[in-house]
Design an enzyme around this catalytic site. Structure first.
Site, mmCIF file in Angstrom:
data_model
loop_
_atom_site.group_PDB
_atom_site.id
_atom_site.type_symbol
_atom_site.label_atom_id
_atom_site.label_comp_id
_atom_site.label_asym_id
_atom_site.label_seq_id
_atom_site.Cartn_x
_atom_site.Cartn_y
_atom_site.Cartn_z
ATOM 1 N N LYS A 179 0.827 -1.219 0.000
ATOM 2 C CA LYS A 179 0.000 0.000 0.000
ATOM 3 C C LYS A 179 0.855 1.261 0.000
ATOM 4 C CE LYS A 179 -4.256 -1.971 1.716
ATOM 5 N NZ LYS A 179 -5.221 -2.113 2.824
ATOM 6 N N ARG B 195 -3.145 -9.843 5.583
ATOM 7 C CA ARG B 195 -3.594 -9.977 4.184
ATOM 8 C C ARG B 195 -2.482 -9.475 3.266
ATOM 9 N NH1 ARG B 195 -5.983 -6.724 0.380
ATOM 10 N NH2 ARG B 195 -7.525 -7.698 -0.965
HETATM 11 C C1 8Y4 Z 1 -1.031 -2.026 -4.225
HETATM 12 C C2 8Y4 Z 1 -1.809 -3.134 -4.195
HETATM 13 C C3 8Y4 Z 1 -1.454 -0.915 -3.549
HETATM 14 C C4 8Y4 Z 1 -2.996 -3.153 -3.489
HETATM 15 C C5 8Y4 Z 1 -2.641 -0.919 -2.860
HETATM 16 C C6 8Y4 Z 1 -3.419 -2.037 -2.822
HETATM 17 C C7 8Y4 Z 1 -7.826 -4.494 2.532
HETATM 18 C C8 8Y4 Z 1 -8.891 -5.326 2.159
HETATM 19 C C9 8Y4 Z 1 -8.094 -4.323 0.406
HETATM 20 C C10 8Y4 Z 1 -7.469 -4.423 3.902
HETATM 21 C C11 8Y4 Z 1 -9.221 -6.008 4.328
HETATM 22 C C12 8Y4 Z 1 -5.310 -2.978 -1.568
HETATM 23 C C13 8Y4 Z 1 -10.049 -5.891 0.020
HETATM 24 C C14 8Y4 Z 1 -6.680 -2.554 -1.200
HETATM 25 N N1 8Y4 Z 1 -7.338 -3.884 1.410
HETATM 26 N N2 8Y4 Z 1 -9.570 -6.082 3.041
HETATM 27 N N3 8Y4 Z 1 -9.043 -5.201 0.811
HETATM 28 N N4 8Y4 Z 1 -8.191 -5.199 4.758
HETATM 29 N N5 8Y4 Z 1 -9.866 -6.731 5.248
HETATM 30 N N6 8Y4 Z 1 -4.617 -1.979 -2.158
HETATM 31 O O1 8Y4 Z 1 -6.566 -3.693 4.340
HETATM 32 O O2 8Y4 Z 1 -4.907 -4.086 -1.400
HETATM 33 S S1 8Y4 Z 1 -7.915 -3.840 -1.260
#
Ligand code: 8Y4
Length: 300
Positions: A243, A277
């Site tokens: 992130k 996660r």
């Molecule tokens: C690069 C790749 C940069 C991915 C950002 C991202 C969470 C979640 C997501 C979390 C829970 C993400 C579905 C966002 N984040 N579910 N989901 N907790 N429970 N961004 O932090 O991965 S998606």
């Protein structure tokens, strides 16, 4: 301790009920991310192969990713068909069903792994449960009409996550008087809503929602106080993998954030998070094994 007999010790141990399957959380667990959005599979050239549909290519790629994650030792695979990236387009319920349900079913048939469905939609929750999903991971914390009732009826575990605003606009100007208190108050209200809907506490886990309507400062403030969130009484899940809170301090793009993400995972688990996660499952599982080796020497 034997964990197959439901002694008082086992019932008192941290864990989560995935529609009848118990995930022991006395050691930290890894949840692997599996996106089934069209942008997460490159079709470069393969589509022109005779007899292979786009659907088949997606399913094959998803199964290959699942096999890799299972071999690496993940406890849960989190399958999502709606991109919640800031500014991502909305997906119709039918589209989400078409993407997610066949993948849940295929993975459930082939692998001995818990499956979580990353969705806010009552129809997706219901259908995913019927083909083997054991958890609903909802970034909207079951606030959509019908979602709470759908989740309760399935007996799935639920992950309640905090988000300020909605994915389209959440990063425009996140503002809090006191981010820690507001996140905790929100999670407490959603725990109460779950209890009122008949979702047992043994099925609930909580997540501060790193990056969801939060500035860099908000994210690190929440990470610094994550340990205090254990007072809410349910297991904590944390998602920091790749992130912007990692990228911003490193000044690095997503593909160079693994080591920073590992540091984030170690910090979160040290503060008491039970499920992490992540994208980089094998590396994170190695880190968790080292942490567990030390934790096993701690007095309870
Ligand atoms: C690069 C790749 C940069 C991915 C950002 C991202 C969470 C979640 C997501 C979390 C829970 C993400 C579905 C966002 N984040 N579910 N989901 N907790 N429970 N961004 O932090 O991965 S998606």
């Amino acid at each position: 301790m034997r964990r197959d007999v439901l002694t008082e010790e086992v019932l008192a141990a941290p864990g989560l009920d995935f529609a009848g399957r118990w995930l022991d959380l006395s050691v930290p667990r890894v949840m692997g991310i599996l996106n089934v959005t069209p942008d997460s599979f490159s079709d470069g050239g393969v589509l022109s192969l005779p007899g292979r549909s786009h659907f088949q290519i997606s399913l094959d790629s998803a199964l290959a990713a699942a096999e890799y994650m299972v071999n690496a030792g993940v406890s849960i695979i989190d399958i999502g068909g709606e991109s919640t990236r800031p500014g991502a387009p909305l997906v119709s319920e039918q589209e989400e069903l078409d993407r997610v349900v066949p993948v849940v079913e295929a993975i459930h048939q082939r692998f001995d792994v818990l499956i979580s469905v990353d969705s806010s939609s009552p129809a997706v929750i219901t259908h995913a449960a019927s083909v083997g999903a054991g958890m609903v991971n909802d970034v909207r914390a079951l606030q959509r009409p019908g979602a709470l009732r759908a989740a309760a009826a399935t007996r799935m575990a639920v992950c309640l996550m905090h988000m300020q605003g909605d994915p389209q606009t959440m990063q425009e100007k996140p503002q809090y008087a006191d981010v820690f208190t507001e996140v905790c108050d929100f999670l407490r209200r959603r725990i109460d809503a779950c209890a009122a809907a008949g979702i047992a506490q043994s099925r609930v886990c909580l997540d501060p929602g790193f990056g969801f309507g939060k500035s860099l400062e908000h994210n690190y403030h929440l990470l610094a106080r994550l340990g205090e969130m254990q007072a809410l009484g349910s297991p904590l899940l944390a998602g920091l993998s790749r992130k912007s809170m990692i990228g911003a301090v490193l000044g690095k793009p997503v593909e160079q954030r693994m080591a920073g993400s590992l540091a984030g995972a170690v910090l979160a688990v040290t503060a008491g998070a039970r499920i992490i996660r992540v994208h980089d499952v094998a590396e994170t599982i190695d880190a968790m094994k080292v942490i567990s080796a030390m934790f096993s020497h701690r007095k309870q």
